[in-house]
Design an enzyme around this catalytic site. Structure first.
Site, mmCIF file in Angstrom:
data_model
loop_
_atom_site.group_PDB
_atom_site.id
_atom_site.type_symbol
_atom_site.label_atom_id
_atom_site.label_comp_id
_atom_site.label_asym_id
_atom_site.label_seq_id
_atom_site.Cartn_x
_atom_site.Cartn_y
_atom_site.Cartn_z
ATOM 1 N N SER A 18 3.476 -3.870 7.007
ATOM 2 C CA SER A 18 4.021 -3.895 5.651
ATOM 3 C C SER A 18 4.585 -5.277 5.321
ATOM 4 O O SER A 18 5.166 -5.946 6.169
ATOM 5 C CB SER A 18 5.130 -2.850 5.517
ATOM 6 O OG SER A 18 4.601 -1.564 5.706
ATOM 7 N N CYS B 150 3.069 -8.091 4.690
ATOM 8 C CA CYS B 150 2.375 -9.245 5.276
ATOM 9 C C CYS B 150 1.183 -9.681 4.431
ATOM 10 O O CYS B 150 0.307 -10.391 4.918
ATOM 11 C CB CYS B 150 1.924 -8.932 6.695
ATOM 12 S SG CYS B 150 3.245 -8.934 7.905
ATOM 13 N N SER C 258 11.860 -2.954 -2.954
ATOM 14 C CA SER C 258 11.624 -2.311 -4.256
ATOM 15 C C SER C 258 10.125 -2.212 -4.515
ATOM 16 O O SER C 258 9.333 -3.007 -4.003
ATOM 17 C CB SER C 258 12.325 -3.087 -5.364
ATOM 18 O OG SER C 258 11.963 -4.446 -5.350
#
Length: 609
Positions: free
Chosen positions: A271, A273, A388
């Site tokens: 996540s 990357c 977010s």
């Protein structure tokens, strides 16, 4: 209240007895005020969104800039996947393996049943039928999520093929994954609700043998939208092991050469990357085009011709907002700007738009993700939470490949693994063969990001970027990858590559410009598949020289590119104990093929300069 007196139970739009009895059982346990079967219609989306606005959960955004779009601010304690509260409750502990939390399934069922008792009091229980992947598939993967969160229902319409069509696919006795979710915040008579209900007690539990998901206490995306990581990766990976396919944390990209030849590439990155950025690549090399089929999950099965074909089981993008902008990912911005988007934990501008760190513009005043006043250059905290999100329909993406909804999927030519590494790992490496590629993927290391709990910056091993998402033992998972290669014609398997866009120089500068310039690396990968590009054989695989890459028009120092491509044998020798520690952690189920690859790498590095 008995089930007979719960409104909505007697008007179910289905004759599926297995579903009806489960819904009744859950209603009796959780005691909602009413039961509603979600139909997935636009009217339902608008009605529930308006309800969420009235509840203070949603703020409707400026319709001129973001039509039919909303902002939700979560409870500050409920902002990311909670890996420490995520369990794989296989019948045997060994089948969960060392990377997963495990509890005896009967103990977990008892514990969570007590939590669920009366937990929907004062709320509506929604029955949400959905399909992961195209509805027209030969073997559609169906599910039903029961939830007491309107936020979940609205988001599931964006992220899955949800509603009446999925319910009809189930027929009267079709199999479906049971996915039970509650925010864990019952309301007593007269008790006021809060904008983001959740509980301090959280469990995200998977029962792989029975294909069930039980989630309690969190309203946040990955913990509550149970079609996403819970079904599409954790449960689906167990299905894939049993059925001979792969369920992977991968984007699917279509690259089109100047000769109009299409290449389909799957890529696994942890996540945050750059998965979404690569999935929506805007090539800088003249004549090359890119289209997207997905940014997060790929299901890959063998076709009749012996090649691996991939489909994206999702229907929307659930992307990390910070860092997304008109330079880094213009196609994501265009997708979001088309509207119908639910934002979570970004900041709100004075004119009803959204903002986050990395987005163009310097707003002087905002309402931050905690609902507090925020002033440019005065407030020390970030305006948007680092994790977010935007939740937006795939169909709005301007570079969506026409094959995106094809049940047959697309044939994969290359599989990329990648992580975030400041040192050691070169810009791009080609594996020696399939098993070596599996070794590269199984020992992938990446600096930790904000998408999960944990210390940001630590390098952690993340096999195939699946560390938080494997539904069974990591050793068996890696062996399954090896077996996929053994049981097929290797000449038809995808070529395997490893990429690292994030290497830095001694002055901490990024050595490679990344973003659209990554198309130059992708061109080399395609040319390697076509046997048209050169490369240098190194102890870790084949790496291009500066001359092997098409750098025409690139505004970068060739010395930086050379440094980004460098294979420093001493750095790799220092990496070996870290890899060995990880292999020891995998334990008794470590495949012998992986140990063989590690021993061979040590041997090649022993004499390397």
């Amino acid at each position: 209240m008995t089930s007979a007196t719960i409104p909505g139970l007697d008007t179910a739009p289905t004759n599926h007895q297995g579903l009806l009895s489960w819904v009744q059982e859950v209603a009796e346990l959780t005691q909602p005020d009413r039961v509603v079967f979600a139909d997935g219609s636009d009217e339902e989306f608008h009605r529930l969104s308006a309800q969420l606005v009235d509840a203070g959960t949603f703020t409707r955004l400026n319709d001129e800039k973001f039509p039919n779009s909303y902002l939700a601010l979560s409870d500050p304690s409920d902002v990311a996947r909670v890996e420490s509260r995520t369990f794989i409750c296989s019948e045997r502990e060994i089948d969960a393996g060392p990377t997963n939390n495990w509890m005896n399934p009967s103990e977990m069922r008892t514990l969570m049943t007590d939590l669920y008792r009366g937990c929907m009091r004062g709320r509506t229980m929604y029955v949400v039928p959905f399909c992961m992947g195209p509805l027209g598939a030969e073997d559609p993967k169906l599910g039903v999520e029961i939830t007491d969160s309107e936020y979940v229902v609205v988001s599931m319409k964006v992220m899955t093929r949800m509603g009446t069509a999925a319910l009809e696919k189930m027929g009267q006795d079709g199999f479906f994954v049971k996915a039970l979710h509650s925010v864990g915040a019952p309301l007593e008579d007269g008790q006021a609700d809060v904008p983001w209900p959740c509980s301090d007690t959280k469990y995200i539990t998977h029962f792989p043998e029975t294909r069930e998901i039980w989630s309690y206490g969190s309203g946040y995306g990955g913990n509550a939208l149970l079609g996403k990581k819970c079904y599409s990766l954790r449960i689906a990976s167990a299905m894939a092991r049993d059925e001979g396919w792969l369920a992977e944390h991968m984007l699917i990209l279509k690259l089109i050469s100047p000769e109009n030849k299409a290449y389909y590439i799957a890529a696994a990155f942890p996540s945050a990357c750059g998965k979404t950025n690569l999935a929506m690549l805007q090539p800088t090399i003249p004549g090359w085009r890119a289209e997207t089929l997905g940014d997060d999950i790929a299901w890959m099965r063998f076709g009749k011709d012996g090649r691996l074909y991939a489909v994206n089981p999702e229907f929307g993008f659930f992307g990390v907002a910070p860092g997304t902008n008109w330079k880094s990912n213009p196609n994501a911005m265009r997708t979001i700007a088309a509207g119908n988007t639910v934002f979570t934990n970004v900041a709100l501008t004075d004119d009803g738009e959204v903002w986050w760190e990395g987005l163009e513009g310097d707003p002087q005043h905002l309402v931050d993700w905690k609902g507090n006043e925020w002033y440019f250059r005065e407030t020390e905290t970030t305006a948007a939470h680092p994790n977010s999100r935007y939740c937006t329909p795939m169909s709005q993406c301007p570079i969506l490949a026409p094959e995106w909804d094809d049940p047959q999927g697309v044939p994969i030519s290359a599989i990329l693994f990648g992580g975030r590494r400041k040192t050691t790992v070169p810009l791009v490496t080609q594996a020696r063969d399939w098993q070596h590629g599996v070794f590269i993927g199984a020992t992938l290391g990446s600096e930790q990001t904000a998408a999960a709990e944990g210390k940001v910056g630590n390098v952690r091993r993340d096999p195939m970027a699946m560390l938080p998402f494997m539904g069974y033992n990591v050793g068996d998972y890696v062996q399954h990858w090896i077996d996929i290669g053994k049981n097929s014609d290797e000449s038809k398997l995808p070529q395997v590559f490893f990429v690292n866009w994030f290497r830095r120089g001694e002055d901490h500068r990024f050595l490679w410009p990344g973003f659209g310039e990554n198309s130059r690396v992708m061109k080399w990968i395609v040319d390697r598949i076509e046997h048209k590009a050169g490369g240098k054989t190194t102890p870790i695989g084949t790496v291009p020289t500066v001359e092997d890459l098409d750098l025409e028009g690139l505004d970068a120092n060739p010395a930086d590119v050379s440094e980004a491509l460098a294979v420093n044998a001493q750095e790799w020798r220092e990496e070996l104990p870290l890899i060995e520690e990880w292999l020891q952690f995998i334990g008794e189920k470590l495949p012998t093929g992986i140990k063989d690859e590690f021993d061979a790498l040590k041997e090649r590095l022993r004499d390397a300069e």
